[in-house]
Enzyme design. Structure first.
Site, PDB file in Angstrom:
ATOM      1  N   HIS A   1      11.195  -1.388  -1.682  1.00 22.70           N
ATOM      2  CA  HIS A   1      10.001  -2.108  -2.149  1.00 22.70           C
ATOM      3  C   HIS A   1      10.042  -2.300  -3.660  1.00 22.70           C
ATOM      4  CE1 HIS A   1       8.108  -2.174   1.734  1.00 22.70           C
ATOM      5  NE2 HIS A   1       8.276  -0.875   1.880  1.00 22.70           N
TER       6      HIS A   1
ATOM      7  N   GLU B   1       8.715   5.965  10.501  1.00 24.89           N
ATOM      8  CA  GLU B   1       7.477   5.393   9.955  1.00 24.89           C
ATOM      9  C   GLU B   1       6.896   4.319  10.851  1.00 24.89           C
ATOM     10  OE1 GLU B   1       8.267   3.690   6.078  1.00 24.89           O
ATOM     11  OE2 GLU B   1      10.237   3.002   6.659  1.00 24.89           O
TER      12      GLU B   1
ATOM     13  N   ASP C   1       3.557   3.031   6.326  1.00 24.14           N
ATOM     14  CA  ASP C   1       4.032   2.162   7.405  1.00 24.14           C
ATOM     15  C   ASP C   1       3.594   2.693   8.767  1.00 24.14           C
ATOM     16  OD1 ASP C   1       5.361  -0.208   6.531  1.00 24.14           O
ATOM     17  OD2 ASP C   1       6.815   1.079   5.549  1.00 24.14           O
TER      18      ASP C   1
HETATM   19  C1  3PY Z   1       5.564   4.693   3.733  1.00 24.91           C
HETATM   20  O1  3PY Z   1       4.572   5.432   3.576  1.00 24.91           O
HETATM   21  O2  3PY Z   1       5.614   3.770   4.562  1.00 24.91           O
HETATM   22  C2  3PY Z   1       6.726   4.906   2.916  1.00 24.91           C
HETATM   23  O3  3PY Z   1       7.726   4.280   3.141  1.00 24.91           O
HETATM   24  C3  3PY Z   1       6.636   5.896   1.807  1.00 24.91           C
HETATM   25  O4  3PY Z   1       7.837   6.159   1.243  1.00 24.91           O
HETATM   26 MG    MG Z   2       7.519   2.682   4.432  1.00 24.62          MG
END
Ligand code: 3PY
Ligand code: MG
Length: 253
Positions: free
Chosen positions: A45, A147, A173
């Site tokens: 990101h 995630e 995520d």
């Molecule tokens: C998330 O919280 O989706 C992340 O990728 C944090 O690193």
């Molecule tokens: Mg993430």
């Protein structure tokens, strides 16, 4: 190159890290000199490219381990980042055991994996080629990021896959994947995250997690997460600059 992240993980104390996203060697140098155990250099990101990541790694203070999150489970990215000489690599959004197995293969040299053999900073430009080739598979931390609710559903199969060294949970995520974008403190989101952490603990697989600041990771530290990432470089800058301006405008100094 010297690997210390795995050694540091042998202790009982969580390893405290923070996220770097800015293409600034000065920021990397300042932050890594403060005593953080590791930095999470984020290429998922951010606009960081491979050569900028290389410069950040070169700027890290001794003792601060450099770990890079690649943008996707992509062989071209993974091999270039590994050749830069990272202590660990984080591959985002792994959802199945087959994907986890593929990640391990891409990160390990043959015969156990398929990583292509090059010669670069990781091999001290040739000076330590033989040693790196012998030790890289064991020394590198391969970290898969879970995630998505599919990953959480497949957790038992994923944790059976041999060869990865840690799991990193992405609360943001994950919350989005269950229709609760950003609600990382939601009871159900937290319950599911705790379930994954518990499964990792039972299998003695170190788990990591991200929070926006110290307060956000405080509870996670008590829950036994070993790889803590708190805060992001530009947030530190923004918050300090905002606070200074607010104080001066209100003349509340
Ligand atoms: C998330 O919280 O989706 C992340 O990728 C944090 O690193
Ligand atoms: Mg993430």
């Amino acid at each position: 190159m010297k690997f210390t992240l795995k050694e540091k993980l042998q202790g009982d104390e969580p390893l405290i890290g923070t996220m770097l996203t800015l293409p600034s060697t000065e920021v990397a140098e300042i932050v890594s000199s403060l005593g953080y155990d590791w930095v999470f250099i984020d290429a998922e990101h951010s606009a960081l490219d491979v050569s900028q990541i290389g410069l950040l790694l070169q700027s890290l203070a001794p003792g601060c381990s450099g770990v890079v999150r690649v943008p996707a489970s992509d062989e071209a990215w993974i091999k270039r980042v590994l050749d830069l000489g990272v202590e660990g690599i984080i591959v985002p959004n792994v959802k199945t055991a087959a994907e986890a197995k593929r990640v391990v293969e891409m990160c390990h040299y043959p015969p156990s994996g398929t990583r292509s053999v090059g010669i670069a900073r990781a091999h001290t430009y040739g000076l330590a080629f033989g040693r790196y080739m012998k030790t890289a598979n064991d020394d590198l931390m391969v970290i898969i990021q879970l995630e998505h609710h599919e990953a959480f559903e497949n957790i038992d199969e994923i944790l059976q896959v041999p060869g990865f060294d840690a799991v990193f949970i992405g609360p943001y995520d994950y919350s989005a994947s269950v229709g609760k974008t950003g609600q990382v403190e939601d009871e159900e989101v937290q319950r599911e995250i705790a379930r994954i952490n518990e499964k990792c603990r039972r299998k003695k697989i170190p788990a990591g997690i991200f929070g926006m600041n110290a307060r956000a990771v405080k509870e996670y530290m008590l829950q036994g997460y070993m790889l803590i990432t708190a805060g992001i470089d530009f947030l530190f800058l923004k918050e300090a600059a905002e606070e200074t301006l607010r104080t001066l405008r209100k003349r509340s100094y």
